[in-house]
Design a protein around this motif. Structure first.
Motif: not given
Length: 340
Positions: A79-80, A133-134, A322-324, A327-332
């Motif tokens: 994870l980055e 953390i995002n 798999k879709h970092q 995934y983060n954009k989805l939540i945002n």
């Protein structure tokens, strides 16, 4: 509203883990065999449910429930951009009841926006912060805590979120009582996702949050155990080896698992925006749970802001792995929609 998933198919799939007339018939007919077989399976399965590393060193020699444990986890999963300055982390305790403390960790931006991040079964508060953390990097304060009977929090035997929902209510109340709160949301993974929705069923109307993210959540502990049994004891049908599973579990945990069912009686949270996330390759908690819960909530308010996203190639807890970025954009985007 256009249905993007087949609710009927999901209900039919989950029905495989419910008693039907014929399943009861075979249990009664073969009871002299089923009773000792269920006892035998429980004997071997209970260590899986109740024995796990809460502190000290794990099987790899790494100290669990620490910041370094978190760093090794995100490195192993590749994870980055989740690295954080250790100085941003504060550990503290919140009192639930007399002599019952909840062990917490906070990432503090000193703002009025808050996220409570809930970890999964056999995990801990440091691993719980991963999916928050995002938002921390966008200015949210993130609080994670060791679940009931996990890490340094009180309790001896986990009950898959039944008691943990009450701890979550205590943590949310503490945040509101001790800080200015402009916005507060909850992100739960696996057991944490089930905890979050079950908490909402009980407490949302009197202790509201702005949004909730439920990722690969279990919804009914007893049926989830039956699913586990089918996975680990493939040679026998679950109803041949799980007689009185709730009663056997209750002897250890002192908790009635049947109290928790996040797929029914969702009218009280019809206006709570929930983002349901699940991986379609999840062989630990089937994605059909999220489909059913999503539609069961939406039937009370089809204009609500709740969403459902299934990631095609993600296994359990792997959607962010798999879709970092997605995934983060989805939540945002979900939070932005809720805040409008």
């Amino acid at each position: 509203m256009k249905k993007i998933y087949n609710l009927k198919t999901s209900k039919k799939y989950l029905k495989k883990y419910k008693y039907t007339f014929w399943k009861r018939f075979w249990v009664i007919l073969l009871f002299p065999i089923i009773y000792p077989l269920s006892w035998f399976v429980t004997l071997f399965f209970n260590p899986y449910l109740f024995k796990y590393d809460r502190k000290g060193l794990d099987e790899n020699g790494d100290e669990v429930n620490t910041f370094n444990h978190f760093l090794k986890d995100i490195k192993a999963k590749k994870l980055e951009n989740l690295e954080i300055d250790p100085s941003a982390i504060k550990t503290f305790e919140i009192q639930h009841k007399k002599n019952q403390s909840i062990s917490c960790v906070m990432l503090n931006n000193k703002t009025n926006k808050w996220v409570v991040a809930l970890h999964g079964f056999k995990r801990n508060k440091y691993l719980g912060i991963r999916n928050g953390i995002n938002l921390f990097k966008q200015g949210y304060n993130v609080v994670s805590f060791d679940a009931y009977a996990h890490g340094d929090t009180f309790g001896e035997y986990s009950d898959f979120g039944v008691t943990n929902s009450k701890l979550l209510n205590t943590v949310i109340t503490w945040i509101k009582s001790n800080n200015k709160v402009e916005e507060i949301g909850v992100i739960g993974i696996s057991m944490g996702g089930g905890t979050a929705v079950y908490w909402a069923q009980q407490f949302y109307l009197t202790n509201k949050v702005d949004w909730l993210v439920s990722d690969c959540a279990l919804t009914q502990p007893v049926e989830q155990i039956r699913f586990f049994l089918k996975r680990y004891f493939k040679w026998v049908a679950w109803y041949f080896c799980s007689f009185n599973i709730n009663g056997r579990f209750k002897k250890v945990s002192k908790t009635n698992l049947n109290d928790m069912n996040t797929q029914i009686n969702l009218e009280s949270i019809k206006d709570l925006p929930i983002l349901f996330i699940h991986g379609k390759k999840d062989d630990f908690i089937t994605y059909h749970n999220s489909i059913v819960t999503y539609y069961e909530q939406k039937k009370y308010n089809f204009s609500s802001l709740s969403e459902l996203k299934l990631f095609e190639n993600a296994r359990h807890s792997e959607s962010i792995v798999k879709h970092q970025d997605e995934y983060n954009k989805l939540i945002n985007n979900f939070i932005k929609k809720v805040k409008k």
